[in-house]
Design a protein around this motif. Structure first.
Motif, PDB file in Angstrom:
ATOM      1  N   LEU A   1       0.837  -1.193   0.000  1.00  0.00           N
ATOM      2  CA  LEU A   1       0.000   0.000   0.000  1.00  0.00           C
ATOM      3  C   LEU A   1       0.875   1.246   0.000  1.00  0.00           C
ATOM      4  N   LEU A   2       0.375   2.310  -0.575  1.00  0.00           N
ATOM      5  CA  LEU A   2       1.138   3.548  -0.604  1.00  0.00           C
ATOM      6  C   LEU A   2       1.305   4.105   0.807  1.00  0.00           C
ATOM      7  N   THR A   3       2.451   4.725   1.041  1.00  0.00           N
ATOM      8  CA  THR A   3       2.661   5.429   2.304  1.00  0.00           C
ATOM      9  C   THR A   3       1.844   6.718   2.281  1.00  0.00           C
ATOM     10  N   ALA A   4       1.736   7.359   3.431  1.00  0.00           N
ATOM     11  CA  ALA A   4       0.996   8.621   3.503  1.00  0.00           C
ATOM     12  C   ALA A   4       1.606   9.660   2.567  1.00  0.00           C
ATOM     13  N   GLU A   5       2.935   9.701   2.507  1.00  0.00           N
ATOM     14  CA  GLU A   5       3.616  10.663   1.638  1.00  0.00           C
ATOM     15  C   GLU A   5       3.345  10.351   0.162  1.00  0.00           C
ATOM     16  N   GLU A   6       3.358   9.083  -0.184  1.00  0.00           N
ATOM     17  CA  GLU A   6       3.078   8.690  -1.565  1.00  0.00           C
ATOM     18  C   GLU A   6       1.640   9.007  -1.953  1.00  0.00           C
ATOM     19  N   GLN A   7       0.719   8.825  -1.028  1.00  0.00           N
ATOM     20  CA  GLN A   7      -0.675   9.154  -1.301  1.00  0.00           C
ATOM     21  C   GLN A   7      -0.834  10.635  -1.616  1.00  0.00           C
ATOM     22  N   VAL A   8      -0.165  11.483  -0.838  1.00  0.00           N
ATOM     23  CA  VAL A   8      -0.230  12.931  -1.071  1.00  0.00           C
ATOM     24  C   VAL A   8       0.328  13.269  -2.443  1.00  0.00           C
ATOM     25  N   THR A   9       1.433  12.641  -2.811  1.00  0.00           N
ATOM     26  CA  THR A   9       2.057  12.903  -4.111  1.00  0.00           C
ATOM     27  C   THR A   9       1.116  12.525  -5.252  1.00  0.00           C
ATOM     28  N   VAL A  10       0.481  11.376  -5.145  1.00  0.00           N
ATOM     29  CA  VAL A  10      -0.424  10.914  -6.197  1.00  0.00           C
ATOM     30  C   VAL A  10      -1.641  11.828  -6.305  1.00  0.00           C
ATOM     31  N   VAL A  11      -2.204  12.217  -5.160  1.00  0.00           N
ATOM     32  CA  VAL A  11      -3.372  13.101  -5.174  1.00  0.00           C
ATOM     33  C   VAL A  11      -3.018  14.454  -5.778  1.00  0.00           C
ATOM     34  N   ASN A  12      -1.897  15.035  -5.363  1.00  0.00           N
ATOM     35  CA  ASN A  12      -1.491  16.341  -5.892  1.00  0.00           C
ATOM     36  C   ASN A  12      -1.255  16.285  -7.406  1.00  0.00           C
ATOM     37  N   SER A  13      -0.621  15.215  -7.863  1.00  0.00           N
ATOM     38  CA  SER A  13      -0.372  15.075  -9.292  1.00  0.00           C
ATOM     39  C   SER A  13      -1.678  14.941 -10.067  1.00  0.00           C
ATOM     40  N   ALA A  14      -2.614  14.166  -9.522  1.00  0.00           N
ATOM     41  CA  ALA A  14      -3.916  13.991 -10.175  1.00  0.00           C
ATOM     42  C   ALA A  14      -4.657  15.320 -10.247  1.00  0.00           C
ATOM     43  N   LEU A  15      -4.595  16.087  -9.170  1.00  0.00           N
ATOM     44  CA  LEU A  15      -5.236  17.405  -9.162  1.00  0.00           C
ATOM     45  C   LEU A  15      -4.646  18.312 -10.235  1.00  0.00           C
ATOM     46  N   ASP A  16      -3.315  18.356 -10.320  1.00  0.00           N
ATOM     47  CA  ASP A  16      -2.657  19.214 -11.297  1.00  0.00           C
ATOM     48  C   ASP A  16      -3.047  18.832 -12.727  1.00  0.00           C
ATOM     49  N   LEU A  17      -2.994  17.551 -13.021  1.00  0.00           N
ATOM     50  CA  LEU A  17      -3.292  17.095 -14.378  1.00  0.00           C
ATOM     51  C   LEU A  17      -4.747  17.358 -14.752  1.00  0.00           C
ATOM     52  N   PHE A  18      -5.648  17.029 -13.842  1.00  0.00           N
ATOM     53  CA  PHE A  18      -7.081  17.168 -14.135  1.00  0.00           C
ATOM     54  C   PHE A  18      -7.483  18.626 -14.291  1.00  0.00           C
ATOM     55  N   LEU A  19      -7.092  19.453 -13.341  1.00  0.00           N
ATOM     56  CA  LEU A  19      -7.513  20.855 -13.387  1.00  0.00           C
ATOM     57  C   LEU A  19      -6.777  21.635 -14.476  1.00  0.00           C
ATOM     58  N   CYS A  20      -5.540  21.260 -14.751  1.00  0.00           N
ATOM     59  CA  CYS A  20      -4.804  21.920 -15.824  1.00  0.00           C
ATOM     60  C   CYS A  20      -5.529  21.753 -17.157  1.00  0.00           C
ATOM     61  N   TRP A  21      -6.145  20.611 -17.359  1.00  0.00           N
ATOM     62  CA  TRP A  21      -6.806  20.326 -18.624  1.00  0.00           C
ATOM     63  C   TRP A  21      -8.249  20.810 -18.658  1.00  0.00           C
ATOM     64  N   TYR A  22      -8.975  20.656 -17.544  1.00  0.00           N
ATOM     65  CA  TYR A  22     -10.414  20.875 -17.574  1.00  0.00           C
ATOM     66  C   TYR A  22     -10.896  22.185 -16.952  1.00  0.00           C
ATOM     67  N   GLU A  23     -10.114  22.764 -16.032  1.00  0.00           N
ATOM     68  CA  GLU A  23     -10.621  23.959 -15.354  1.00  0.00           C
ATOM     69  C   GLU A  23     -10.667  25.155 -16.302  1.00  0.00           C
ATOM     70  N   ILE A  24     -11.648  26.008 -16.111  1.00  0.00           N
ATOM     71  CA  ILE A  24     -11.790  27.256 -16.886  1.00  0.00           C
ATOM     72  C   ILE A  24     -11.668  28.438 -15.926  1.00  0.00           C
ATOM     73  N   PRO A  25     -10.666  29.334 -16.079  1.00  0.00           N
ATOM     74  CA  PRO A  25      -9.531  29.178 -16.981  1.00  0.00           C
ATOM     75  C   PRO A  25      -8.544  28.164 -16.424  1.00  0.00           C
ATOM     76  N   ALA A  26      -7.771  27.521 -17.293  1.00  0.00           N
ATOM     77  CA  ALA A  26      -6.814  26.525 -16.839  1.00  0.00           C
ATOM     78  C   ALA A  26      -5.809  27.158 -15.906  1.00  0.00           C
ATOM     79  N   ALA A  27      -5.513  26.452 -14.829  1.00  0.00           N
ATOM     80  CA  ALA A  27      -4.565  26.976 -13.848  1.00  0.00           C
ATOM     81  C   ALA A  27      -3.422  25.999 -13.699  1.00  0.00           C
ATOM     82  N   CYS A  28      -2.606  25.907 -14.733  1.00  0.00           N
ATOM     83  CA  CYS A  28      -1.501  24.976 -14.710  1.00  0.00           C
ATOM     84  C   CYS A  28      -0.406  25.456 -13.771  1.00  0.00           C
ATOM     85  N   PRO A  29       0.199  24.580 -12.993  1.00  0.00           N
ATOM     86  CA  PRO A  29       1.281  24.983 -12.107  1.00  0.00           C
ATOM     87  C   PRO A  29       2.501  25.416 -12.912  1.00  0.00           C
ATOM     88  N   ALA A  30       3.253  26.315 -12.366  1.00  0.00           N
ATOM     89  CA  ALA A  30       4.442  26.805 -13.075  1.00  0.00           C
ATOM     90  C   ALA A  30       5.477  25.702 -13.200  1.00  0.00           C
TER      91      ALA A  30
END
Length: 208
Positions: A179-208
């Motif tokens: 199972l993922l560690t707590a730190e790994e879970q945070v990394t996966v969630v943050n990455s999923a948030l960045d990818l999803f919102l970068c593509w779908y949010e209006i206006p797109a808010a891609c991280p620098a």
């Protein structure tokens, strides 16, 4: 009157846990009611008193799997609240379920039992899709508020689920990865948030 009921509940729980262990260790086809009874340390008659067949026991395991996967945060879209904050709550709740060893054990058993039966597999997939409808509801709400791009809501919901399951479900279920560690879970969630919102949010808010 309450003590006998508690004893009955304990026996039923022992039977279910024994069934999960037997199915996990030996597969659905090989496992017998005799083996389950022996592992649960109850009589075969007691097993049949609770579950008329092995299929009924399997159905009970599936019911628990669905109940566990349904224990997620409220999927209602909230106008005026940052999309990232709302989606993080949903993903954190989903990750909590994916990080539960009991859920992973049940999922592994369910997949092992269904892989040789198209009918069982179809039922399992359909029920999982029902549980993931919560994300679809949220995406639809955000679209109606003009904050997400136009896309079929179920498609977008499947994408966000896949971003988590690629790391926190399928490797554990199919390859017996830890199972993922707590730190790994945070990394996966943050990455999923960045990818999803970068593509779908209006206006797109891609991280620098």
């Amino acid at each position: 009157m309450t003590a006998p009921q508690r004893l009955t509940d304990r026996k039923r729980e022992s039977i279910v846990q024994a069934a999960i262990a037997e199915f996990r260790d030996n597969g659905f086809e090989v496992t017998s009611m005799d083996r389950i009874a022996a592992r649960a340390e109850v009589s075969k008659r007691t097993v049949y008193n609770h579950f008329p067949s092995k299929e009924e026991l399997f159905s009970e395991m599936l019911h628990r799997l669905w109940a566990t996967s349904a224990a997620q945060a409220d999927a209602a879209y909230r106008p005026g609240v940052a999309l990232r904050d709302q989606l993080r709550e949903l993903l954190d709740s989903k990750m909590k379920t994916l990080g539960d060893p009991n859920f992973i054990d049940l999922a592994r058993v369910a997949i092992g039992a269904t892989i040789h039966s198209p009918d069982r597999a179809q039922t399992w997939v359909n029920r999982l899709n029902e549980r993931e409808e919560t994300f679809t509801v949220w995406v639809r709400g955000a679209q109606q508020d003009g904050r997400l791009k136009a896309v079929e809501p179920g498609f977008a919901a499947s994408q966000i689920h896949a971003l988590l399951k690629a790391f926190a479900f399928w490797p554990q279920v199919t390859l017996n990865k830890p199972l993922l560690t707590a730190e790994e879970q945070v990394t996966v969630v943050n990455s999923a948030l960045d990818l999803f919102l970068c593509w779908y949010e209006i206006p797109a808010a891609c991280p620098a």
